[in-house]
Design a protein around this motif. Structure first.
Motif, short mmCIF file in Angstrom:
data_model
loop_
_atom_site.label_atom_id
_atom_site.label_comp_id
_atom_site.label_asym_id
_atom_site.label_seq_id
_atom_site.Cartn_x
_atom_site.Cartn_y
_atom_site.Cartn_z
N SER A 197 -27.70 20.75 -13.26
CA SER A 197 -28.68 19.73 -12.92
C SER A 197 -28.03 18.71 -11.99
N PRO A 198 -28.82 17.93 -11.25
CA PRO A 198 -28.22 16.89 -10.39
C PRO A 198 -27.38 15.88 -11.15
N GLY A 199 -27.72 15.67 -12.43
CA GLY A 199 -26.94 14.73 -13.22
C GLY A 199 -25.51 15.15 -13.40
N GLN A 200 -25.25 16.44 -13.32
CA GLN A 200 -23.87 16.93 -13.42
C GLN A 200 -23.02 16.45 -12.26
N ILE A 201 -23.65 16.23 -11.11
CA ILE A 201 -22.94 15.73 -9.93
C ILE A 201 -22.79 14.21 -9.99
N THR A 202 -23.88 13.52 -10.31
CA THR A 202 -23.85 12.06 -10.30
C THR A 202 -23.01 11.48 -11.43
N ASP A 203 -22.91 12.18 -12.56
CA ASP A 203 -22.12 11.65 -13.67
C ASP A 203 -20.65 11.48 -13.30
N ARG A 204 -20.16 12.33 -12.40
CA ARG A 204 -18.76 12.24 -12.00
C ARG A 204 -18.48 11.01 -11.13
N LEU A 205 -19.53 10.39 -10.62
CA LEU A 205 -19.35 9.24 -9.73
C LEU A 205 -19.29 7.91 -10.48
N GLU A 206 -19.53 7.92 -11.80
CA GLU A 206 -19.50 6.68 -12.56
C GLU A 206 -18.05 6.25 -12.80
N SER A 207 -17.81 4.96 -12.68
CA SER A 207 -16.46 4.43 -12.86
C SER A 207 -16.05 4.39 -14.32
N SER A 208 -16.99 4.04 -15.21
CA SER A 208 -16.70 3.94 -16.64
C SER A 208 -17.74 4.75 -17.41
N HIS A 209 -17.30 5.85 -18.01
CA HIS A 209 -18.22 6.68 -18.77
C HIS A 209 -18.51 6.11 -20.15
N LEU A 210 -17.70 5.16 -20.62
CA LEU A 210 -17.91 4.57 -21.94
C LEU A 210 -18.87 3.38 -21.89
N SER A 211 -19.17 2.89 -20.72
CA SER A 211 -20.06 1.73 -20.61
C SER A 211 -21.50 2.15 -20.85
N PRO A 212 -22.26 1.35 -21.60
CA PRO A 212 -23.69 1.67 -21.80
C PRO A 212 -24.55 1.38 -20.58
N PHE A 213 -24.02 0.64 -19.61
CA PHE A 213 -24.82 0.24 -18.45
C PHE A 213 -24.75 1.30 -17.36
N PRO A 214 -25.87 1.57 -16.71
CA PRO A 214 -25.86 2.55 -15.60
C PRO A 214 -25.10 2.01 -14.41
N GLN A 215 -24.31 2.87 -13.78
CA GLN A 215 -23.52 2.46 -12.62
C GLN A 215 -23.98 3.15 -11.34
N LEU A 216 -25.13 3.80 -11.41
CA LEU A 216 -25.78 4.41 -10.26
C LEU A 216 -27.25 4.05 -10.31
N LEU A 217 -27.82 3.77 -9.17
CA LEU A 217 -29.23 3.43 -9.10
C LEU A 217 -30.01 4.62 -8.55
N PHE A 218 -31.02 5.06 -9.29
CA PHE A 218 -31.84 6.19 -8.87
C PHE A 218 -33.19 5.67 -8.39
N THR A 219 -33.61 6.14 -7.23
CA THR A 219 -34.89 5.73 -6.68
C THR A 219 -35.61 6.94 -6.10
N GLU A 220 -36.92 6.96 -6.23
CA GLU A 220 -37.73 8.03 -5.66
C GLU A 220 -38.49 7.55 -4.43
N ARG A 221 -38.11 6.38 -3.91
CA ARG A 221 -38.82 5.79 -2.77
C ARG A 221 -37.94 5.86 -1.52
N PRO A 222 -38.43 6.46 -0.44
CA PRO A 222 -37.67 6.46 0.82
C PRO A 222 -37.46 5.07 1.39
N ASP A 223 -38.46 4.18 1.28
CA ASP A 223 -38.30 2.84 1.84
C ASP A 223 -37.24 2.04 1.10
N THR A 224 -37.15 2.21 -0.21
CA THR A 224 -36.10 1.53 -0.97
C THR A 224 -34.73 2.08 -0.59
#
Length: 475
Positions: free
Chosen positions: A205-232
């Motif tokens: 899944s795409p999450g398998q790629i994006t999970d490797r980009l997080e700096s801290s895997h133990l943090s409860p806060f998301p460190q990547l922003l996902f958007t489905e909007r081209p303008d954003t």
């Protein structure tokens, strides 16, 4: 797909090359070949019927080959994407991408011609980031179409694309986009190095790629922003951030991020600044309600009843009179039921999900009160908490806030207001320490930047800061 070392070499005999390519695909029924003759030499086309456009194959490849009387093979074909390979393994890999293999006898290279077919998917409305006045076009599962949607809105020569193929068993296309004149190239290099190292053989899944980009895997806060909007996505690109597109995902991944970016919505920049500021403050208040309201209620009922007005004390005492459980157990039970209803509504078909949400909420809410399992005040507290959490634009941040509320409720039940203060101290310490690709997560509070704090909390008119996009959004 495996080819033996002795079979990967190209042979001068046409039939030998065809046989080895068929063996590569274990003689699968979707592998087809079509013979032809070019300038007195025998040749053959090999392709996979499931991912090859047969109409394009016939009109743009086979027809010119049959009608040609002279010229090189590469000059005969009216196709831009033509590639020469020198081994059968690369040819088989090209066929898996929808390319057609052209073989000629006594020729020690193979021509790959793009004849891939794509499922036509219309661009639809955004599902998770609704807007009133903004664009209603969202990303789709096709990475090429998503890149096209970005280029349509960002016509700038400084927009750079970097293409990668991850996964050896089932290659997955990944695209990295950034503005070369304003993006931090050190961050770009770090992301590319991260993508190219520790590759999995199969991308589930795409999450398998994006999970490797997080700096801290133990943090409860998301460190990547996902958007489905081209303008954003374009807005973030113009602010020096980097966008990651993965084939098969209808979301763009934005990085690096800060905490306050998760509370910005597209409508904030499409309405008057008064309205944008009001709704932004409303979201910040909803965060505090979602985290602290159940904890404050549990703390008051368990340890600090004396701070309430006498009239409110009598009202709360009446609602708690026949409840056999302590406030913490009440809150845990109701939050668990709420999460079960939410999860069931997501998994069920849409026609059933709405009925389940309404009927389940009404029936369970009324019956648990009638059975004296939960107090009416707790029902109100948990309902307000749920509504407040749903106002956060980011789904990942909503999940994080709900998870954080559990340990804070336990601390408030044990230590009262002191437990809440201790929990928030730990929370702010963690936010101040967290970084994403060298960018402080809790910027502009750490490091402290008063000017950016104002633009983060207040949606000021553009002319106050000269209309710079970097001043209108938290960076």
């Amino acid at each position: 797909m495996e080819i033996q070392q002795e079979s990967s070499q190209i042979s001068e005999e046409l039939e030998t090359n065809i046989r080895h390519l068929f063996q590569c695909f274990h003689s699968s029924d979707d592998v087809r070949s079509r013979g032809f003759s070019l300038h007195g030499r025998k040749g053959s086309l090999l392709y996979l019927t499931t991912i090859t456009d047969t109409d394009k194959l016939q009109s743009d490849i086979l027809k010119p080959l049959l009608q040609s009387s002279e010229g090189r093979l590469e000059d005969i074909l009216p196709i831009l994407d033509i590639e020469l390979v020198t081994d059968l393994q690369s040819a088989a890999a090209g066929m898996l991408q929808g390319k057609c293999v052209i073989l000629l006898e006594q020729r020690m290279d193979i021509i790959l011609v793009d004849a891939s077919t794509r499922a036509i998917q219309s661009v639809g409305d955004t599902q998770n980031e609704q807007t009133i006045r903004g664009s209603h076009i969202g990303f789709v599962d096709d990475i090429s179409m998503n890149a096209q949607l970005i280029h349509q809105r960002l016509k700038n020569a400084n927009l750079v694309e970097r293409h990668f193929t991850l996964g050896s068993e089932s290659p997955t296309d990944v695209m990295l986009l950034y503005m070369c004149d304003i993006a931090d190239m050190n961050v770009v290099d770090d992301i590319i190095a991260n993508l190219l190292t520790n590759q999995a053989t199969y991308i589930k899944s795409p999450g398998q790629i994006t999970d490797r980009l997080e700096s801290s895997h133990l943090s409860p806060f998301p460190q990547l922003l996902f958007t489905e909007r081209p303008d954003t996505t374009v807005s973030h690109l113009m602010e020096g951030r980097i966008a990651l597109l993965v084939d098969g995902s209808a979301f763009a991944t934005i990085l690096p991020v800060t905490f306050f970016m998760f509370f910005q919505a597209a409508d904030d920049f499409n309405v008057r600044w008064w309205n944008g500021t009001f709704f932004r403050f409303l979201r910040f208040i909803s965060v505090m309600i979602g985290i602290a309201l159940p904890s404050v209620y549990i703390s008051i009922v368990s340890n600090h009843f004396d701070i309430l007005p006498i009239d409110l004390v009598f009202s709360l005492k009446a609602s708690l009179e026949n409840i056999p459980f302590n406030p913490l157990m009440e809150a845990m039970f109701m939050i668990t039921v709420l999460e079960l209803l939410r999860e069931a509504a997501i998994r069920l078909p849409k026609s059933i999900a709405s009925t389940l949400s309404i009927v389940g909420g009404l029936v369970i809410g009324s019956e648990v009160v009638n059975a004296n399992l939960v107090s009416t005040t707790m029902i109100v507290v948990i309902s307000l908490t749920a509504v407040a959490s749903f106002s956060v634009p980011s789904h990942e941040m909503r999940l994080a806030l709900r998870l954080i509320s559990f340990p804070i409720m336990i601390a408030s039940s044990l230590l009262g207001f002191a437990g809440i203060a201790f929990s928030f101290s730990l929370l702010f310490m963690h936010l101040s320490k967290l970084e994403t690709f060298g960018v402080p997560y809790f910027f502009p509070f750490t490091p402290f930047n008063p000017r950016r704090i104002l633009t983060t909390l207040v949606q000021l008119p553009k002319r106050i800061f000269g209309g710079k996009a970097s001043d209108r959004r938290a960076s």
